[in-house]
Motif scaffolding. Sequence first.
Motif, PDB file in Angstrom:
ATOM      1  N   SER A 190     -10.526 155.677  29.697  1.00 17.67           N
ATOM      2  CA  SER A 190     -11.935 155.948  29.509  1.00 17.67           C
ATOM      3  C   SER A 190     -12.283 157.259  30.188  1.00 17.67           C
ATOM      4  N   GLY A 191     -13.406 157.821  29.813  1.00 21.16           N
ATOM      5  CA  GLY A 191     -13.796 159.097  30.383  1.00 21.16           C
ATOM      6  C   GLY A 191     -15.290 159.306  30.360  1.00 21.16           C
ATOM      7  N   LEU A 192     -15.702 160.283  31.119  1.00 20.53           N
ATOM      8  CA  LEU A 192     -17.115 160.643  31.150  1.00 20.53           C
ATOM      9  C   LEU A 192     -17.233 162.112  31.493  1.00 20.53           C
ATOM     10  N   ASN A 193     -18.380 162.663  31.211  1.00 20.33           N
ATOM     11  CA  ASN A 193     -18.634 164.048  31.553  1.00 20.33           C
ATOM     12  C   ASN A 193     -19.792 164.113  32.528  1.00 20.33           C
ATOM     13  N   LEU A 194     -19.642 164.903  33.538  1.00 16.34           N
ATOM     14  CA  LEU A 194     -20.711 165.133  34.499  1.00 16.34           C
ATOM     15  C   LEU A 194     -21.233 166.541  34.281  1.00 16.34           C
ATOM     16  N   GLU A 207     -17.777 163.337  46.441  1.00 16.66           N
ATOM     17  CA  GLU A 207     -17.654 161.884  46.246  1.00 16.66           C
ATOM     18  C   GLU A 207     -17.082 161.555  44.874  1.00 16.66           C
ATOM     19  N   ILE A 208     -17.499 162.301  43.864  1.00 13.70           N
ATOM     20  CA  ILE A 208     -16.973 162.083  42.505  1.00 13.70           C
ATOM     21  C   ILE A 208     -15.472 162.366  42.470  1.00 13.70           C
ATOM     22  N   ILE A 209     -15.056 163.459  43.077  1.00 16.55           N
ATOM     23  CA  ILE A 209     -13.631 163.802  43.088  1.00 16.55           C
ATOM     24  C   ILE A 209     -12.840 162.754  43.861  1.00 16.55           C
ATOM     25  N   ASP A 210     -13.350 162.294  44.987  1.00 15.46           N
ATOM     26  CA  ASP A 210     -12.678 161.227  45.745  1.00 15.46           C
ATOM     27  C   ASP A 210     -12.538 159.966  44.893  1.00 15.46           C
ATOM     28  N   TYR A 211     -13.617 159.573  44.228  1.00 14.60           N
ATOM     29  CA  TYR A 211     -13.567 158.388  43.372  1.00 14.60           C
ATOM     30  C   TYR A 211     -12.548 158.587  42.255  1.00 14.60           C
ATOM     31  N   MET A 231      -9.932 160.545  42.206  1.00 18.15           N
ATOM     32  CA  MET A 231      -8.571 160.500  42.755  1.00 18.15           C
ATOM     33  C   MET A 231      -8.150 159.064  43.060  1.00 18.15           C
ATOM     34  N   ASN A 232      -9.024 158.268  43.641  1.00 19.14           N
ATOM     35  CA  ASN A 232      -8.700 156.879  43.982  1.00 19.14           C
ATOM     36  C   ASN A 232      -8.555 156.004  42.749  1.00 19.14           C
ATOM     37  N   SER A 233      -9.301 156.297  41.694  1.00 18.20           N
ATOM     38  CA  SER A 233      -9.204 155.482  40.476  1.00 18.20           C
ATOM     39  C   SER A 233      -7.915 155.759  39.708  1.00 18.20           C
ATOM     40  N   ALA A 234      -7.275 156.881  40.000  1.00 18.93           N
ATOM     41  CA  ALA A 234      -6.050 157.241  39.285  1.00 18.93           C
ATOM     42  C   ALA A 234      -4.945 156.215  39.492  1.00 18.93           C
ATOM     43  N   GLN A 235      -4.922 155.541  40.645  1.00 18.92           N
ATOM     44  CA  GLN A 235      -3.879 154.556  40.923  1.00 18.92           C
ATOM     45  C   GLN A 235      -4.149 153.216  40.242  1.00 18.92           C
ATOM     46  N   THR A 236      -5.401 152.830  40.102  1.00 17.55           N
ATOM     47  CA  THR A 236      -5.719 151.511  39.567  1.00 17.55           C
ATOM     48  C   THR A 236      -6.183 151.553  38.114  1.00 17.55           C
ATOM     49  N   LYS A 237      -7.205 152.294  37.852  1.00 20.58           N
ATOM     50  CA  LYS A 237      -7.737 152.385  36.490  1.00 20.58           C
ATOM     51  C   LYS A 237      -8.160 153.830  36.240  1.00 20.58           C
ATOM     52  N   PRO A 238      -7.238 154.633  35.726  1.00 23.45           N
ATOM     53  CA  PRO A 238      -7.526 156.061  35.551  1.00 23.45           C
ATOM     54  C   PRO A 238      -8.766 156.306  34.688  1.00 23.45           C
ATOM     55  N   ILE A 239      -9.548 157.245  35.120  1.00 25.15           N
ATOM     56  CA  ILE A 239     -10.729 157.642  34.381  1.00 25.15           C
ATOM     57  C   ILE A 239     -10.686 159.158  34.234  1.00 25.15           C
ATOM     58  N   ARG A 240     -11.068 159.650  33.083  1.00 26.22           N
ATOM     59  CA  ARG A 240     -11.084 161.090  32.837  1.00 26.22           C
ATOM     60  C   ARG A 240     -12.504 161.593  33.047  1.00 26.22           C
ATOM     61  N   VAL A 241     -12.656 162.487  33.997  1.00 28.75           N
ATOM     62  CA  VAL A 241     -13.939 163.145  34.223  1.00 28.75           C
ATOM     63  C   VAL A 241     -13.766 164.545  33.642  1.00 28.75           C
ATOM     64  N   TYR A 242     -14.390 164.778  32.502  1.00 29.29           N
ATOM     65  CA  TYR A 242     -14.135 165.975  31.716  1.00 29.29           C
ATOM     66  C   TYR A 242     -14.262 167.265  32.526  1.00 29.29           C
ATOM     67  N   MET A 243     -15.342 167.428  33.261  1.00 25.35           N
ATOM     68  CA  MET A 243     -15.560 168.662  34.022  1.00 25.35           C
ATOM     69  C   MET A 243     -14.418 168.912  35.006  1.00 25.35           C
ATOM     70  N   ILE A 244     -13.990 167.881  35.695  1.00 26.35           N
ATOM     71  CA  ILE A 244     -12.906 167.995  36.678  1.00 26.35           C
ATOM     72  C   ILE A 244     -11.576 168.260  35.968  1.00 26.35           C
ATOM     73  N   SER A 245     -11.301 167.501  34.929  1.00 30.50           N
ATOM     74  CA  SER A 245     -10.041 167.653  34.197  1.00 30.50           C
ATOM     75  C   SER A 245      -9.907 169.044  33.592  1.00 30.50           C
ATOM     76  N   GLU A 246     -10.996 169.557  33.053  1.00 26.09           N
ATOM     77  CA  GLU A 246     -10.971 170.874  32.425  1.00 26.09           C
ATOM     78  C   GLU A 246     -10.582 171.962  33.434  1.00 26.09           C
ATOM     79  N   ILE A 247     -11.196 171.924  34.592  1.00 23.70           N
ATOM     80  CA  ILE A 247     -10.900 172.917  35.631  1.00 23.70           C
ATOM     81  C   ILE A 247      -9.461 172.747  36.135  1.00 23.70           C
ATOM     82  N   MET A 248      -9.092 171.514  36.421  1.00 24.37           N
ATOM     83  CA  MET A 248      -7.770 171.250  36.976  1.00 24.37           C
ATOM     84  C   MET A 248      -6.655 171.617  35.992  1.00 24.37           C
ATOM     85  N   ASN A 249      -6.824 171.257  34.739  1.00 24.57           N
ATOM     86  CA  ASN A 249      -5.820 171.596  33.734  1.00 24.57           C
ATOM     87  C   ASN A 249      -5.646 173.109  33.621  1.00 24.57           C
TER      88      ASN A 249
END
Length: 182
Positions: A1-5, A29-33, A35-53
């Motif tokens: 699942s994913g969302l955009n901020l 706080e969003i980045i911490d969440y 990062m922590n969700s990546a181990q249990t239930k990965p979520i795609r945060v578009y703004m973060i993923s775009e920059i990181m990629n």
Amino acid sequence: SGLNLLLPRQGHDDATLAPQAQWTRYFSEIIDYWMNSAQTKPIRVYMISEIMNAMMSEQNAQRLDFRRANRHNVITISAEGYLGPDDNIMALDEAFCRSDVTIENTSLSEFFASPMWRSLVEDVDSSPQKCTDCEWFRTCRSGDLFNRYKSGQGFSSHSVFCETLDSIHSTLAKIVVSRDGL
């Protein structure tokens, strides 16, 4: 699942955006969440993923370059037939809300040749002085155009969220470096 901020759509004229500490903390706080969700239930945060990629590969950086370079290609046609720039731009200043430009009396080529549209294209294609030497310019591109607006100065200012964007980029760069072992 994913969302955009998204950051708010205001520019420098909105005093409520001035204290950047609240925005920096929020995105931390969003980045911490994220990062922590990546181990249990990965979520795609578009703004973060775009920059990181874009930080992790030249191919992704080129895709982001293309997308950011073409962000002035949005026009609005209202229900009444008025032509104008993106709604986010029109909300900044009445000068962008001309009621004499309609689909009835203006072709798209005339609209694209208009001084208002040409000025917007030039503003998107140029960078505020503060941004030209910024280490995050390639992934930030001076932020969104509407966040650069200031009455009487147009879009020549850096993003009202410059401090927040810097914090986001710095945090993500540390994550990329720690993952890649650089």
